[in-house]
Design a protein around this motif. Structure first.
Motif, short mmCIF file in Angstrom:
data_model
loop_
_atom_site.label_atom_id
_atom_site.label_comp_id
_atom_site.label_asym_id
_atom_site.label_seq_id
_atom_site.Cartn_x
_atom_site.Cartn_y
_atom_site.Cartn_z
N TYR A 1 -0.30 4.17 20.41
CA TYR A 1 -0.07 4.20 18.97
C TYR A 1 1.30 3.61 18.65
CZ TYR A 1 -4.06 7.38 18.47
OH TYR A 1 -5.32 7.94 18.49
N GLY A 2 1.39 2.93 17.51
CA GLY A 2 2.67 2.38 17.12
C GLY A 2 2.65 1.78 15.73
N PHE A 3 3.77 1.10 15.39
CA PHE A 3 3.94 0.50 14.08
C PHE A 3 4.12 -1.01 14.19
CE2 PHE A 3 5.04 4.80 12.86
CZ PHE A 3 4.58 4.89 11.54
N GLU A 4 3.85 -1.66 13.09
CA GLU A 4 4.16 -3.07 12.93
C GLU A 4 5.65 -3.17 12.56
OE1 GLU A 4 3.06 -6.64 9.74
OE2 GLU A 4 2.28 -4.59 9.48
N PHE B 1 1.91 -7.67 20.39
CA PHE B 1 1.78 -8.00 18.97
C PHE B 1 0.60 -7.24 18.37
CE2 PHE B 1 3.58 -11.76 21.06
CZ PHE B 1 4.78 -11.90 20.35
N ILE B 2 0.70 -6.98 17.08
CA ILE B 2 -0.41 -6.29 16.40
C ILE B 2 -1.64 -7.17 16.29
CG2 ILE B 2 1.16 -4.83 15.07
CD1 ILE B 2 0.61 -6.71 12.67
N THR B 3 -1.48 -8.45 16.58
CA THR B 3 -2.60 -9.39 16.53
C THR B 3 -3.34 -9.47 17.86
OG1 THR B 3 -1.01 -11.15 17.02
CG2 THR B 3 -1.59 -10.80 14.71
N ASP B 4 -2.86 -8.74 18.88
CA ASP B 4 -3.56 -8.72 20.16
C ASP B 4 -4.99 -8.21 19.94
OD1 ASP B 4 -1.22 -9.54 21.25
OD2 ASP B 4 -0.78 -7.67 22.32
N ARG B 5 -5.93 -8.68 20.73
CA ARG B 5 -7.35 -8.32 20.55
C ARG B 5 -7.59 -6.83 20.69
NH1 ARG B 5 -11.47 -12.02 23.79
NH2 ARG B 5 -12.86 -10.71 22.54
N SER B 6 -6.73 -6.16 21.45
CA SER B 6 -6.93 -4.73 21.68
C SER B 6 -6.46 -3.87 20.52
CB SER B 6 -6.17 -4.31 22.95
OG SER B 6 -4.77 -4.41 22.74
N CYS B 7 -5.77 -4.47 19.55
CA CYS B 7 -5.14 -3.70 18.47
C CYS B 7 -6.06 -3.53 17.26
CB CYS B 7 -3.83 -4.36 18.04
SG CYS B 7 -2.57 -4.38 19.33
N VAL B 8 -5.96 -2.36 16.67
CA VAL B 8 -6.73 -2.04 15.46
C VAL B 8 -5.78 -1.40 14.45
CG1 VAL B 8 -8.58 -0.65 14.47
CG2 VAL B 8 -8.87 -1.70 16.73
N GLU B 9 -5.82 -1.88 13.22
CA GLU B 9 -4.99 -1.27 12.19
C GLU B 9 -5.64 0.02 11.71
OE1 GLU B 9 -2.86 -3.34 8.64
OE2 GLU B 9 -4.72 -2.45 7.82
N LEU B 10 -4.87 1.10 11.74
CA LEU B 10 -5.38 2.39 11.28
C LEU B 10 -5.15 2.58 9.78
CD1 LEU B 10 -4.11 4.66 14.19
CD2 LEU B 10 -6.36 3.64 13.90
N GLY B 11 -4.12 1.95 9.27
CA GLY B 11 -3.81 2.08 7.85
C GLY B 11 -2.41 1.57 7.57
N LYS B 12 -2.01 1.62 6.31
CA LYS B 12 -0.67 1.18 5.90
C LYS B 12 -0.01 2.26 5.06
CE LYS B 12 -1.36 -3.87 5.82
NZ LYS B 12 -0.35 -4.18 6.86
N ILE B 13 1.31 2.35 5.20
CA ILE B 13 2.09 3.24 4.37
C ILE B 13 2.99 2.37 3.50
CG2 ILE B 13 3.80 5.09 4.30
CD1 ILE B 13 2.80 6.04 6.97
N VAL B 14 2.77 2.44 2.20
CA VAL B 14 3.57 1.64 1.26
C VAL B 14 4.77 2.46 0.84
CG1 VAL B 14 3.59 0.46 -0.96
CG2 VAL B 14 1.53 0.41 0.45
N SER C 1 -4.93 -0.98 25.07
CA SER C 1 -4.01 -1.46 26.10
C SER C 1 -2.79 -0.55 26.17
CB SER C 1 -3.57 -2.90 25.77
OG SER C 1 -2.49 -3.29 26.59
N SER C 2 -2.22 -0.43 27.34
CA SER C 2 -1.00 0.39 27.49
C SER C 2 0.26 -0.38 27.13
CB SER C 2 -0.89 0.90 28.94
OG SER C 2 -0.81 -0.19 29.84
N LYS D 1 5.73 0.56 20.16
CA LYS D 1 4.98 1.66 20.76
C LYS D 1 5.68 3.00 20.54
CE LYS D 1 5.10 -0.15 24.84
NZ LYS D 1 4.92 -0.35 26.30
N TYR D 2 4.85 4.00 20.27
CA TYR D 2 5.35 5.38 20.17
C TYR D 2 4.81 6.23 21.31
CZ TYR D 2 7.93 5.34 15.77
OH TYR D 2 8.89 5.12 14.81
N VAL D 3 3.54 6.09 21.61
CA VAL D 3 2.95 6.79 22.75
C VAL D 3 1.95 5.83 23.39
CG1 VAL D 3 1.00 7.82 21.54
CG2 VAL D 3 1.97 9.02 23.50
N VAL D 4 1.78 5.96 24.71
CA VAL D 4 0.99 5.00 25.47
C VAL D 4 -0.36 5.60 25.88
CG1 VAL D 4 0.94 3.59 27.57
CG2 VAL D 4 3.08 3.91 26.33
N ALA D 5 -1.39 4.78 25.88
CA ALA D 5 -2.72 5.23 26.31
C ALA D 5 -2.64 5.82 27.71
CB ALA D 5 -3.70 4.06 26.28
N GLY D 6 -3.22 7.01 27.88
CA GLY D 6 -3.19 7.68 29.17
C GLY D 6 -1.99 8.59 29.35
#
Length: 582
Positions: free
Chosen positions: A448-451, A523-536, A518-519, A482-487
């Motif tokens: 999990y992380g931020f742009e 970039f947020i454009t990597d194929r493994s990345c999914v946007e969960l939402g945005k905070i304005v 991915s661990s 990154k804030y926390v890593v898969a696994g």
């Protein structure tokens, strides 16, 4: 979540069956296992069932009419009398949330006649019915309970569900009148694990001490295999000194529940009778169709792998199925049988169909292979752990076919189960509501992380991501912080906070929250990345000060994923300001 509740009420919303259970605080203190479960009259029979079918019936005005067996019976009567036009009948709709990339609040689901309704409406109706049914039972015992303050509600969800599906269930529960501050989500295999740590469990393995009662002692590392109607959920736990549970492998699983077997059986019926015949039976004589399915359900639960290939399983064939088949094909079932692939394996005798046992066993193949294959994969990925036992829970776990397959692939493991595996999740959810710290840590399924914008590095970062700020700084956009890593194992309530400088983009486009399988996403454009939402973020009228800071914290380890942003400049706090649902 407010203070200690006077009562914990849990709703187990299942793919095929649902129910509820509850216990008062004073009872929990004296005896944690004094848990009251729901009781339902199964169909038109006198059989009492602890769960009811997950079915919802709406009247011609699209208003809620009935749930469970009452919905099945009422709609069957309407169909038999030819009065069902305009009524809406929904069943087994929970799986619409599983692994659904297009999940959104406005998602529609179809009833038995392909009429569409908002899924959120149907889920809400089902939860509201269960909630009100439960409250009525409680009020017959205690009339001074404040449902909005004194009850802690727990709603079960599969551990393998993504955040959007969990939020969907939470919103449906809140729309059903359950206060959000009083609501917890419980992961189904975790709830079962908590329950089984409170009760004696029996061995079901081929080991010599298979009849012994087994306790889960400190240091025990075991797999929880929750086999429900829709999904097979797998987690791996370790019992700690204080009795709490540590997750040592991320939750995983797939759609290998009991309905997988039902689907294979239906395909067998299609090959034998034709889809048009079955659909006609379903639309004109639903009671007969449900009787056929219920008869199969009974056989599914009782068939044993030890049956020799010459033996046969009997399934009762409804009278109207014979009649419809003859009307549509011009010949009887017995006359048509020699021209099918089942000429030597199926026979008809009056209103009975006799099916060779091997065909019945084959109905389980896809589900069993999915379960056993995944169990082996999980064990193979845990070489540093001493996983000695497999805890078997969920309604589908009662199948001898499943148990035998697990014995064969896990000859050195102890396969254990409580006396009532079908209620382990429900009762465990009640226990979790009383002891929310029963789980000490969980393993993150995702990174999990931020742009963010970081200083641009020539020759390393793509030129297309180069951004020149008004102050002349050259930055790289689309970077994954990154804030926390898969696994990664994280304690429940683990909060990680970082600070960064806000920009105008944050108030215009918002700060993107992302996850990745991915661990190490870059970039947020990597194929493994999914946007969960945005905070304005709200921009100050006179712009950001040079030393302005945003403090971003993510809370991990819970059953739900939380984000908070604090803006010191405007003294604003943004908590859960983004949504996993569109």
């Amino acid at each position: 979540m407010s203070g200690e509740p006077l009562l914990v009420a849990a709703i187990d919303f299942g793919t095929t069956f649902s129910g509820y259970a509850f216990s008062f605080k004073h009872d929990y203190v004296r005896d944690p296992l004094k848990i009251n479960a729901s009781n339902w009259i199964a169909g038109t029979q006198t059989l009492i069932s602890p769960k009811a079918p997950t079915t919802v019936l709406l009247d011609t005005k699209k208003q809620f009419h009935a749930f469970g067996y009452e919905a099945e019976n009422k709609y069957s009567e309407l169909v038999d009398e030819g009065k069902h036009k305009g009524w809406l009948y929904f069943s087994r709709f929970k799986m619409k949330l599983h692994n659904n990339p297009r999940l959104c609040r406005s998602m529609m689901i179809k009833d038995e006649n392909d009429y569409e309704m908002p899924a959120l409406t149907i889920f809400t109706m089902a939860i509201k019915y269960l909630k009100e049914h439960l409250l009525k039972i409680i009020k017959d015992r205690v009339d001074v309970l404040d449902a909005n303050k004194d009850i802690r509600w727990v709603l079960t969800v599969p551990a393998i569900w993504e955040e959007g599906a969990k939020q969907f269930m939470r919103e449906a529960a809140e729309l059903a009148g359950i206060p959000g501050k009083q609501l917890l989500l419980a992961l189904e295999p975790e709830a079962a694990s908590i329950y089984c740590n409170k009760v004696p469990v029996e061995m079901k393995s081929s080991l010599k001490d298979k009849n012994a009662s087994v306790g889960l002692r400190t240091g025990t590392q075991y797999m929880v295999l929750d086999l429900g109607g829709g999904t097979a959920d797998i987690t791996v736990h370790e019992v700690l000194k204080d009795g709490s549970l540590r997750e040592i492998h991320k939750a995983t699983g797939g759609a290998w529940g009991g309905t997988k077997v039902d689907g294979t059986f239906y395909q067998f019926l299609v090959k034998l009778f034709g889809n048009d015949v079955l659909q006609t039976l379903k639309k004109k004589h639903l009671d007969d169709y449900l009787g056929l399915i219920r008869d199969f359900e009974l056989k599914k639960r009782t068939i044993k792998p030890s049956l020799d290939t010459d033996s046969k399983i009997t399934v009762r064939i409804p009278f109207h199925l014979n009649r419809i088949f003859k009307e549509q094909t011009g010949e009887s079932l017995a006359d048509a049988l020699p021209n099918t692939n089942f000429a030597s394996s199926v026979t008809f005798q009056g209103d009975k169909m006799r099916v060779q046992s091997q065909i019945f066993k084959d109905f389980f193949s896809d589900a069993v292979q999915g379960i056993t294959g995944h169990v082996i994969d999980v064990l193979s990925s845990c070489p540093n752990f001493n996983i000695t036992r497999v805890l078997l829970v969920g309604g589908f776990s009662e199948s001898e076919m499943v148990l035998n397959a697990l014995k064969e692939v896990l000859p050195d493991k102890r396969i254990i189960a409580p006396a009532d595996p079908g209620l382990a999740v429900l009762k465990g959810a009640v226990l979790y509501g009383h002891a929310t710290k029963a789980i000490s840590s969980r393993v993150s399924q995702f990174t999990y992380g931020f742009e963010v914008f970081n200083p641009f590095i020539e020759g390393v970062h793509p030129e297309c991501y180069k951004v020149i700020r008004p102050d002349g700084r050259v930055m790289c956009s689309n970077m994954f912080e990154k804030y926390v890593v898969a696994g990664q194992e994280v304690p429940v309530g683990y909060i990680l906070e970082r600070s960064f400088t806000p920009s105008d983009e944050d108030s215009e486009k918002g700060i993107g929250v992302y996850r990745s399988r991915s661990s190490n996403p870059t970039f947020i454009t990597d194929r493994s990345c999914v946007e969960l939402g945005k905070i304005v973020i709200k921009r100050p009228n006179d712009g950001w000060q040079e030393d302005a800071q945003l403090h971003v914290s993510m809370e991990f380890g819970g059953t739900e994923f939380l984000v908070k942003i604090r803006d010191d400049n405007l003294d604003n706090t943004y908590t859960q300001a983004f949504s996993f649902l569109k």
